[in-house]
Scaffold this motif. Structure first.
Motif, short mmCIF file in Angstrom:
data_model
loop_
_atom_site.label_atom_id
_atom_site.label_comp_id
_atom_site.label_asym_id
_atom_site.label_seq_id
_atom_site.Cartn_x
_atom_site.Cartn_y
_atom_site.Cartn_z
N LYS A 213 0.86 -1.18 0.00
CA LYS A 213 0.00 0.00 0.00
C LYS A 213 0.89 1.23 0.00
CE LYS A 213 -3.63 2.17 2.78
NZ LYS A 213 -4.47 2.02 4.00
N THR B 4 -5.55 -2.16 -7.22
CA THR B 4 -6.26 -2.93 -6.21
C THR B 4 -6.91 -2.00 -5.18
OG1 THR B 4 -4.21 -3.18 -4.93
CG2 THR B 4 -4.77 -4.93 -6.48
N ASP B 5 -7.87 -2.52 -4.46
CA ASP B 5 -8.68 -1.69 -3.56
C ASP B 5 -7.84 -0.95 -2.53
OD1 ASP B 5 -10.82 -2.64 -4.95
OD2 ASP B 5 -11.58 -3.94 -3.36
N LYS B 6 -6.77 -1.57 -2.05
CA LYS B 6 -6.00 -0.93 -0.97
C LYS B 6 -5.31 0.35 -1.42
CE LYS B 6 -1.67 -3.61 -1.59
NZ LYS B 6 -2.14 -4.46 -2.71
N LEU C 146 -11.84 4.54 -3.06
CA LEU C 146 -12.43 3.56 -2.14
C LEU C 146 -11.95 3.76 -0.71
CD1 LEU C 146 -12.13 0.30 -4.31
CD2 LEU C 146 -14.06 1.88 -4.12
N ASN C 147 -10.98 4.65 -0.51
CA ASN C 147 -10.43 4.93 0.83
C ASN C 147 -10.31 6.43 1.03
OD1 ASN C 147 -9.38 1.98 1.53
ND2 ASN C 147 -8.73 2.41 -0.57
N GLN D 92 -4.35 -2.47 -13.51
CA GLN D 92 -5.32 -2.64 -12.44
C GLN D 92 -4.82 -1.93 -11.20
OE1 GLN D 92 -5.92 -6.71 -11.25
NE2 GLN D 92 -7.50 -6.22 -9.76
N ASN E 59 -6.58 2.33 -4.01
CA ASN E 59 -7.55 3.15 -4.74
C ASN E 59 -8.06 4.29 -3.85
OD1 ASN E 59 -9.74 4.23 -6.16
ND2 ASN E 59 -10.26 2.24 -7.05
#
Length: 322
Positions: free
Chosen positions: A170, A244-246, A251-252, A242, A248
């Protein structure tokens, strides 16, 4: 090393004083003051295998329209009290290369492979070490690549580059993977001609770069072009990415470790790719003009709705071929 650069400049292999690369096809408004120290040890073997061990300490300070602002500070603001002044990284890297049959010509500044028929396999891993010499983050970045030339008799040759990589940790956007964007009018191998500066930010990627030099298969049937000895070429480039969510930021939104993506006038200039929709571009070109000039027409296939994109362009290169 100490300079003011665009983040995409690291993909350019030309000399820093090459005046032609200073002419850009798009405005470059996100810049860095960068300072780094690097040392490396390389060992080569006669069978084409080599490895490099290197260490680097780097400090990047944003300038112009680029700024580093943690998401946890809330709304985007011009108040520099909410901005991070600079980022520091200390990393160690191990690189493995296998290129059987390669031969080199040495110049004062670099060396150049003389036989591009030699395939090339590369694998590299970089470790970011937080707390060492002021480093701000721990990270692990792995990248691999393959190059191969294929001959098709009188139909010429195809050069193929395949690359892929992953940022495993991250990290804020300056440490994510940005595309190898070429912002100049000068052709560069293994770069994209119509991607804007930091247009896509990923932590996983794979890319394909194919160019086919037809060696005059078509032009040799046209009397004037046959006499001029011009050569036709076509090619295709694709980038799969891509985030990832961590990593993005959308999303955070309150994460203090992640930064606001680069912006201009309150609107983002960097984007998250659709993992099911790779970026693509193609080109057609005429090479061997006056024995040294290559001219390509490049065309962007998709992601045309992004702001300030160019859908097409003309690129050139001066290079003698034999």
């Amino acid at each position: 090393y100490n300079d003011v650069v665009s983040p995409s400049d690291k993909f350019m292999t030309t000399d820093k004083d090459n005046v032609f690369t200073s002419f850009k096809w798009t405005p470059v408004e996100h810049m860095l003051y960068t300072e780094y120290w690097r040392t490396a040890y390389t060992r080569e073997y006669e069978n084409g295998f080599s490895y490099t061990l290197s260490a680097k300490v780097q400090k990047d300070r944003p300038t112009a329209r680029l700024f580093y602002q943690p998401l946890s500070t809330g709304d985007i603001t011009a108040d520099k009290a909410h901005h991070v002044h600079d980022l520091r990284a200390t990393e160690a890297t191990i690189s493995l290369t296998y290129q059987p049959g390669v031969e080199w010509v040495n110049t004062k500044q670099r060396r150049v492979a003389t036989n591009n028929d030699a395939p090339k396999f590369t694998l590299q891993h970089s470790f970011g070490i937080k707390g060492v010499l002021g480093s701000d983050y721990t990270y692990n970045f792995t990248e691999a690549g393959i190059y191969k030339r294929f001959w098709f008799s009188s139909w010429g040759k195809i050069d193929c580059y395949i690359k892929g990589g992953a940022q495993w940790n991250k990290v804020p956007f300056p440490m994510l993977i940005m595309p190898a964007a070429n912002l100049s009018y000068i052709l560069q191998r293994e770069t994209f001609n119509l991607i804007n500066n930091m247009e896509f930010l990923n932590d996983r990627y794979a890319s394909l770069d194919i160019s086919w030099d037809l060696n005059g298969k078509i032009f040799n049937r046209i009397p004037l072009l046959k006499k001029l000895k011009w050569r036709e070429a076509v090619g295709f480039k694709m980038l799969y990415g891509q985030l990832t969510d961590k990593n993005n930021p959308y999303l955070n939104p309150d994460d203090g470790e992640l930064f606001v993506f680069p912006m201009r006038d309150g609107h983002p200039t960097s984007f998250v790719m659709d993992k099911n929709k790779p970026y693509m571009e193609w080109f057609v070109g005429v090479h061997n003009i006056f024995k040294i000039l290559h001219i390509d027409y490049v065309r962007r296939v998709n992601y045309k709705y992004h702001p300030d994109v160019n859908k097409w362009g003309i690129r050139f290169m001066v290079m003698m071929t034999f």
